[in-house]
Design an enzyme around this catalytic site. Structure first.
Site, PDB file in Angstrom:
ATOM      1  N   ASP A   8      -3.248   2.583   9.464  1.00 38.58           N
ATOM      2  CA  ASP A   8      -3.218   3.426  10.680  1.00 38.58           C
ATOM      3  C   ASP A   8      -4.760   4.071  10.677  1.00 38.58           C
ATOM      4  O   ASP A   8      -5.545   3.577  10.115  1.00 38.58           O
ATOM      5  CB  ASP A   8      -2.306   4.584  10.656  1.00 38.58           C
ATOM      6  CG  ASP A   8      -2.724   5.798   9.682  1.00 38.58           C
ATOM      7  OD1 ASP A   8      -3.668   5.733   8.989  1.00 38.58           O
ATOM      8  OD2 ASP A   8      -1.863   6.942   9.626  1.00 38.58           O
ATOM      9  N   HIS A   9      -5.222   4.986  11.726  1.00 35.06           N
ATOM     10  CA  HIS A   9      -6.452   5.290  11.712  1.00 35.06           C
ATOM     11  C   HIS A   9      -7.005   5.775  10.582  1.00 35.06           C
ATOM     12  O   HIS A   9      -8.346   5.924  10.554  1.00 35.06           O
ATOM     13  CB  HIS A   9      -6.470   6.406  13.383  1.00 35.06           C
ATOM     14  CG  HIS A   9      -5.593   7.377  12.928  1.00 35.06           C
ATOM     15  ND1 HIS A   9      -4.095   7.158  13.145  1.00 35.06           N
ATOM     16  CD2 HIS A   9      -5.679   8.816  12.730  1.00 35.06           C
ATOM     17  CE1 HIS A   9      -3.702   8.419  13.040  1.00 35.06           C
ATOM     18  NE2 HIS A   9      -4.600   9.214  12.667  1.00 35.06           N
ATOM     19  N   CYS A  65      -2.696   4.480   4.747  1.00 39.24           N
ATOM     20  CA  CYS A  65      -2.805   5.546   5.820  1.00 39.24           C
ATOM     21  C   CYS A  65      -3.382   6.597   5.111  1.00 39.24           C
ATOM     22  O   CYS A  65      -4.256   6.291   3.945  1.00 39.24           O
ATOM     23  CB  CYS A  65      -1.518   5.896   6.274  1.00 39.24           C
ATOM     24  SG  CYS A  65      -0.132   6.626   5.288  1.00 39.24           S
ATOM     25  N   GLY A  66      -3.548   7.962   5.511  1.00 34.42           N
ATOM     26  CA  GLY A  66      -4.457   8.868   5.165  1.00 34.42           C
ATOM     27  C   GLY A  66      -4.005   9.326   3.423  1.00 34.42           C
ATOM     28  O   GLY A  66      -4.532   9.291   2.580  1.00 34.42           O
ATOM     29  N   THR A  67      -2.578   9.410   3.238  1.00 42.53           N
ATOM     30  CA  THR A  67      -1.946   9.830   2.144  1.00 42.53           C
ATOM     31  C   THR A  67      -1.450   8.615   1.686  1.00 42.53           C
ATOM     32  O   THR A  67      -1.373   8.718   0.247  1.00 42.53           O
ATOM     33  CB  THR A  67      -1.080  10.775   2.283  1.00 42.53           C
ATOM     34  OG1 THR A  67      -0.139  10.444   3.038  1.00 42.53           O
ATOM     35  CG2 THR A  67      -1.468  12.090   2.693  1.00 42.53           C
ATOM     36  N   GLY A  68      -0.921   7.526   2.276  1.00 41.77           N
ATOM     37  CA  GLY A  68      -0.230   6.485   1.519  1.00 41.77           C
ATOM     38  C   GLY A  68       1.322   6.795   1.796  1.00 41.77           C
ATOM     39  O   GLY A  68       2.245   5.891   1.695  1.00 41.77           O
ATOM     40  N   ILE A  69       1.313   8.224   2.093  1.00 38.75           N
ATOM     41  CA  ILE A  69       2.922   8.590   1.916  1.00 38.75           C
ATOM     42  C   ILE A  69       3.691   7.857   3.077  1.00 38.75           C
ATOM     43  O   ILE A  69       4.954   7.543   2.974  1.00 38.75           O
ATOM     44  CB  ILE A  69       3.109  10.064   1.996  1.00 38.75           C
ATOM     45  CG1 ILE A  69       2.256  10.585   0.492  1.00 38.75           C
ATOM     46  CG2 ILE A  69       4.528  10.520   1.823  1.00 38.75           C
ATOM     47  CD1 ILE A  69       2.248  11.829   0.242  1.00 38.75           C
ATOM     48  N   HIS A  98       6.975  -3.917 -13.804  1.00 37.67           N
ATOM     49  CA  HIS A  98       8.328  -3.444 -14.037  1.00 37.67           C
ATOM     50  C   HIS A  98       9.379  -3.461 -12.705  1.00 37.67           C
ATOM     51  O   HIS A  98      10.414  -3.825 -12.681  1.00 37.67           O
ATOM     52  CB  HIS A  98       8.112  -1.810 -14.333  1.00 37.67           C
ATOM     53  CG  HIS A  98       7.618  -1.810 -15.704  1.00 37.67           C
ATOM     54  ND1 HIS A  98       7.890  -0.544 -16.517  1.00 37.67           N
ATOM     55  CD2 HIS A  98       7.086  -2.867 -16.425  1.00 37.67           C
ATOM     56  CE1 HIS A  98       7.177  -0.851 -17.665  1.00 37.67           C
ATOM     57  NE2 HIS A  98       6.786  -2.290 -17.738  1.00 37.67           N
ATOM     58  N   HIS A 133      14.278  -5.594 -16.681  1.00 37.50           N
ATOM     59  CA  HIS A 133      13.788  -4.892 -15.224  1.00 37.50           C
ATOM     60  C   HIS A 133      14.562  -5.702 -14.145  1.00 37.50           C
ATOM     61  O   HIS A 133      14.941  -4.753 -13.199  1.00 37.50           O
ATOM     62  CB  HIS A 133      12.122  -4.992 -14.922  1.00 37.50           C
ATOM     63  CG  HIS A 133      11.464  -4.290 -16.246  1.00 37.50           C
ATOM     64  ND1 HIS A 133      11.350  -3.054 -16.084  1.00 37.50           N
ATOM     65  CD2 HIS A 133      10.613  -4.993 -17.044  1.00 37.50           C
ATOM     66  CE1 HIS A 133      10.567  -2.791 -17.238  1.00 37.50           C
ATOM     67  NE2 HIS A 133      10.010  -3.819 -17.721  1.00 37.50           N
TER      68      HIS A 133
HETATM   69  C1  RB5 Z   1      -2.359  10.578   9.908  1.00 38.32           C
HETATM   70  O1  RB5 Z   1      -3.203  11.773  10.343  1.00 38.32           O
HETATM   71  C2  RB5 Z   1      -1.745  10.719   8.827  1.00 38.32           C
HETATM   72  O2  RB5 Z   1      -0.579  11.580   8.864  1.00 38.32           O
HETATM   73  C3  RB5 Z   1      -1.277   9.568   8.239  1.00 38.32           C
HETATM   74  O3  RB5 Z   1      -2.518   8.733   8.006  1.00 38.32           O
HETATM   75  C4  RB5 Z   1      -0.632   9.640   6.529  1.00 38.32           C
HETATM   76  O4  RB5 Z   1      -1.351  10.299   5.988  1.00 38.32           O
HETATM   77  C5  RB5 Z   1       0.885   9.892   6.892  1.00 38.32           C
HETATM   78  O5  RB5 Z   1       1.549   9.977   5.925  1.00 38.32           O
END
Ligand code: RB5
Length: 148
Positions: A8-9, A65-69, A98, A133
């Protein structure tokens, strides 16, 4: 080897860096965007990359993404996808060995560029160990299949 990549951005700059690195390693990269800093929704890109992995158009996927989450949550909704969010080299190596992780997720606002490339290399260079595994991966697949 062929790898699908998407961001993403929040991950667009790291995506460009990783793409150059993969190409330097002789890996073919399929870019699913985004390619600008304009705000977009990470599920759209996670879905495009995981679909390419599911259809075996590529060997692996990388999502940033920002967090990868958000990317990892979305990717792991997809059948047959084992997406690992990694912020350290040990986990990157272990998740291939694994979990046979077929998608690597990174948080561009969490890891610096140098660590991100080390994580990518550790994941790519590790081999799935199979053995004990595989039984566990079979159980993951059984959980997925029970939801059909
Ligand atoms: C975008 O602002 C942010 O929410 C996205 O990159 C990501 O971190 C979501 O998990």
């Amino acid at each position: 080897m062929k790898i699908a990549i998407g961001a993403d951005h929040g991950g667009v700059d790291l995506k460009a860096l990783i793409t150059d690195h993969l190409k330097e390693r002789g890996i073919e990269v399929v870019n699913y965007g985004t390619d600008s800093s304009e705000s977009v929704d990470y599920p759209d890109f996670a879905h495009a990359v995981t679909h390419a992995v599911q259809e075996e158009r590529v060997d692996y996927g990388i999502l940033i993404c920002g967090t990868g989450i958000g990317m990892s949550i979305t990717a792991n909704k997809e059948k047959g996808i084992r997406a690992a969010l990694c912020g350290d080299v040990f986990s990157a190596q272990a998740t291939k060995a694994h979990n046979n992780a077929n998608v690597l997720c990174l948080g561009a606002r969490v890891v610096g560029p140098g660590l991100a490339l080390m994580i990518v290399d550790a994941w790519l260079d590790a081999d799935y160990e199979g053995g004990r595994h595989q039984k566990r991966l079979d159980k993951i697949a059984a959980i997925e299949n029970a939801q059909d």
